[in-house]
Design an enzyme around this catalytic site. Structure first.
Site, PDB file in Angstrom:
ATOM      1  NE  ARG A 164      -3.788  -2.259   0.527  1.00 37.94           N
ATOM      2  CZ  ARG A 164      -3.547  -3.461   0.026  1.00 37.94           C
ATOM      3  NH1 ARG A 164      -2.517  -3.645  -0.789  1.00 37.94           N
ATOM      4  NH2 ARG A 164      -4.329  -4.474   0.285  1.00 37.94           N
ATOM      5  CB  SER A 237     -10.157  -0.256   3.979  1.00 35.08           C
ATOM      6  OG  SER A 237     -10.681  -1.490   3.627  1.00 35.08           O
ATOM      7  CD  GLU A 334      -6.401   1.642   2.337  1.00 35.46           C
ATOM      8  OE1 GLU A 334      -5.901   0.561   2.690  1.00 35.46           O
ATOM      9  OE2 GLU A 334      -7.427   1.742   1.646  1.00 35.46           O
TER      10      GLU A 334
HETATM   11  P1  NAP Z   1      -9.338  -9.738   4.612  1.00 37.37           P
HETATM   12  O1  NAP Z   1      -9.410 -10.662   3.460  1.00 37.37           O
HETATM   13  O2  NAP Z   1     -10.190  -9.945   5.802  1.00 37.37           O
HETATM   14  O3  NAP Z   1      -7.832  -9.588   5.074  1.00 37.37           O
HETATM   15  C1  NAP Z   1      -7.462  -8.811   6.191  1.00 37.37           C
HETATM   16  C2  NAP Z   1      -5.939  -8.764   6.283  1.00 37.37           C
HETATM   17  O4  NAP Z   1      -5.405 -10.085   6.329  1.00 37.37           O
HETATM   18  C3  NAP Z   1      -5.291  -8.087   5.084  1.00 37.37           C
HETATM   19  O5  NAP Z   1      -4.181  -7.348   5.552  1.00 37.37           O
HETATM   20  C4  NAP Z   1      -4.852  -9.230   4.235  1.00 37.37           C
HETATM   21  O6  NAP Z   1      -3.688  -8.959   3.510  1.00 37.37           O
HETATM   22  C5  NAP Z   1      -4.516 -10.294   5.259  1.00 37.37           C
HETATM   23  N1  NAP Z   1      -4.690 -11.601   4.638  1.00 37.37           N
HETATM   24  C6  NAP Z   1      -5.848 -12.303   4.505  1.00 37.37           C
HETATM   25  N2  NAP Z   1      -5.602 -13.487   3.890  1.00 37.37           N
HETATM   26  C7  NAP Z   1      -4.286 -13.517   3.590  1.00 37.37           C
HETATM   27  C8  NAP Z   1      -3.440 -14.449   2.965  1.00 37.37           C
HETATM   28  N3  NAP Z   1      -3.901 -15.610   2.504  1.00 37.37           N
HETATM   29  N4  NAP Z   1      -2.131 -14.152   2.865  1.00 37.37           N
HETATM   30  C9  NAP Z   1      -1.652 -12.988   3.327  1.00 37.37           C
HETATM   31  N5  NAP Z   1      -2.397 -12.052   3.942  1.00 37.37           N
HETATM   32  C10 NAP Z   1      -3.698 -12.314   4.073  1.00 37.37           C
HETATM   33  O7  NAP Z   1      -9.577  -8.238   4.084  1.00 37.37           O
HETATM   34  P2  NAP Z   1     -10.896  -7.533   3.519  1.00 37.37           P
HETATM   35  O8  NAP Z   1     -11.041  -6.273   4.280  1.00 37.37           O
HETATM   36  O9  NAP Z   1     -12.021  -8.488   3.354  1.00 37.37           O
HETATM   37  O10 NAP Z   1     -10.403  -7.106   2.049  1.00 37.37           O
HETATM   38  C11 NAP Z   1     -10.301  -8.052   1.016  1.00 37.37           C
HETATM   39  C12 NAP Z   1      -9.084  -7.744   0.182  1.00 37.37           C
HETATM   40  O11 NAP Z   1      -9.217  -6.445  -0.386  1.00 37.37           O
HETATM   41  C13 NAP Z   1      -7.797  -7.737   1.002  1.00 37.37           C
HETATM   42  O12 NAP Z   1      -6.777  -8.253   0.207  1.00 37.37           O
HETATM   43  C14 NAP Z   1      -7.570  -6.269   1.268  1.00 37.37           C
HETATM   44  O13 NAP Z   1      -6.229  -5.926   1.456  1.00 37.37           O
HETATM   45  C15 NAP Z   1      -8.113  -5.674  -0.022  1.00 37.37           C
HETATM   46  N6  NAP Z   1      -8.469  -4.265   0.123  1.00 37.37           N
HETATM   47  C16 NAP Z   1      -7.600  -3.367  -0.425  1.00 37.37           C
HETATM   48  C17 NAP Z   1      -7.833  -2.034  -0.334  1.00 37.37           C
HETATM   49  C18 NAP Z   1      -6.849  -1.086  -0.952  1.00 37.37           C
HETATM   50  O14 NAP Z   1      -5.970  -1.453  -1.711  1.00 37.37           O
HETATM   51  N7  NAP Z   1      -6.951   0.152  -0.674  1.00 37.37           N
HETATM   52  C19 NAP Z   1      -8.953  -1.586   0.332  1.00 37.37           C
HETATM   53  C20 NAP Z   1      -9.833  -2.520   0.877  1.00 37.37           C
HETATM   54  C21 NAP Z   1      -9.560  -3.868   0.768  1.00 37.37           C
HETATM   55  P3  NAP Z   1      -3.717  -8.253   2.083  1.00 37.37           P
HETATM   56  O15 NAP Z   1      -4.131  -6.846   2.334  1.00 37.37           O
HETATM   57  O16 NAP Z   1      -2.295  -8.362   1.628  1.00 37.37           O
HETATM   58  O17 NAP Z   1      -4.669  -9.006   1.227  1.00 37.37           O
END
Ligand code: NAP
Length: 342
Positions: A164, A237, A334
């Site tokens: 990020r 987020s 963020e």
């Molecule tokens: P989530 O899947 O509940 O994940 C929460 C956290 O755990 C994130 O930091 C995610 O890392 C980590 N995580 C989950 N599974 C993983 C794996 N197999 N290996 C490594 N790390 C893992 O998150 P959510 O809120 O539902 O969001 C879904 C996805 O959308 C996530 O990847 C999240 O980062 C992404 N997202 C991105 C943005 C952005 O770029 N601004 C905003 C909202 C959501 P990662 O972040 O590396 O996946």
């Protein structure tokens, strides 16, 4: 190009919050962008580049300078041997572009489906989701370097991508991104090992999903977790998932054995902040006046109607302090606060 005065910024943000821009214009070409920057220099006012307005919080007092809405449009595809290059103007809608690549059978961006915002904003925070980051497909970024006062093409390495994070955040205010060049594969290469995706395909009894099925899965999963921007004011987020030392993560796991943490490397571990905000701090679904924490995802703050930026900041501050008090972890927003001098 027309420069308007006293334009409400509320409707240019997905949060539906914020005061007026002193000056406002839309830049549809390189020349218009230079003209707009020239105007801000001539009138000695700061300028702010607005993309999709999906990751910003505009103060109630507005912005006392020129807001330049990026409207550069166009996508050019160039076929290589096994890959296809896409040269995409900064004002293109991100998800519209992703949908187009999937319909053309191009692999690489499908996990990044349904992310709001523009193409120009994607490299800034190196958007990532479901095990993919945009840095994996960015070949180069074409930008205006305000420090050198010239157009530059920055290679992937020069963009200094991180979780990020990128050069464009590290040297905030220095670059204006005009276009991004992506390299996408025409050979099947999918990554659906992320928990939410394996569970989704398990439920549907699909063992070898296609490119289009991965995009559909991501769209559906996100629909369940994130509010619909056409109905709800939000910037997605609000906080970053914190990365802490392995020792700190071990302390947390011994206190909260149900938490699932993710190793980054031998020194650092990623902590799912939504879990802490929900299970440790009890914020999920909580409402304070016109702002609240989304009922399906505790990382997301929501404007229930008529919220002010100060209300959002107050709730965010309360969340930040609660997480620190209960876990000792310092979390960071963020979402970008739009401030003069940025
Ligand atoms: P989530 O899947 O509940 O994940 C929460 C956290 O755990 C994130 O930091 C995610 O890392 C980590 N995580 C989950 N599974 C993983 C794996 N197999 N290996 C490594 N790390 C893992 O998150 P959510 O809120 O539902 O969001 C879904 C996805 O959308 C996530 O990847 C999240 O980062 C992404 N997202 C991105 C943005 C952005 O770029 N601004 C905003 C909202 C959501 P990662 O972040 O590396 O996946």
């Amino acid at each position: 190009m027309t420069i308007k005065e006293n334009i409400s910024l509320k409707d240019f943000t997905t949060f539906k919050i914020g005061g007026n821009a002193r000056f406002f214009c839309k830049a549809s070409s390189e020349d218009e962008l230079l003209e707009a920057i020239g105007f801000s220099k001539k009138h000695k006012v700061p300028f702010f580049i607005l993309g999709g307005g999906s990751n910003i919080l505009v103060p109630d007092a507005g912005f006392p300078g020129l807001v330049i809405k990026m409207e550069l449009k166009g996508v050019v595809y160039e076929e290589g041997e096994k890959t296809t290059k896409a040269i995409v103007q900064a004002g293109e809608n991100w998800d519209g572009f992703v949908a187009d690549t999937v319909s053309r059978g191009l692999y690489g961006l499908e996990n990044l489906s349904s992310i709001p915002g523009t193409v120009g904003a994607a490299p800034v925070q190196n958007i990532g989701a479901y095990g993919t980051e945009v840095k994996n497909t960015v070949e180069s970024v074409y930008a205006l370097d305000l420090k050198k006062d010239e157009f530059v093409t920055l290679s992937n390495a020069e963009c200094r991508f991180d979780y990020r994070d990128s050069l464009f955040k590290k040297e905030k205010g220095r670059y204006v991104i005009l276009s991004v060049t992506f390299v996408l594969s025409r050979e099947k290469s999918l990554n659906h090992s992320y928990k939410d995706l394996t569970e989704y395909f398990g439920r549907k009894h699909i063992s070898k999903p296609t490119l289009a099925q991965v995009r559909d899965a991501v769209v559906e999963i996100r629909k369940g977790k994130f509010p619909d921007l056409t109905h709800v004011g939000t910037a997605g987020s609000f906080f970053k998932n914190p990365v802490v030392s392995v020792k700190k993560a071990e302390e947390l796991v011994s206190k909260y054995p149900e938490i699932i943490t993710y190793s980054v490397n031998s020194k650092f571990t990623k902590i799912p902040l939504a879990w802490i905000l929900d299970h440790v701090c009890g914020f999920k679904g909580k409402q304070k006046g016109s702002v609240g924490v989304y009922k399906n995802q505790a990382l997301v703050l929501v404007n229930h109607g008529g919220a002010k930026a100060v209300d959002v900041i107050a709730l965010a501050q309360e969340m930040l302090e609660s997480v620190y008090e209960k876990t000792g972890i310092e979390i960071e927003p963020e979402v970008e606060y739009v401030e003069v001098g940025e």
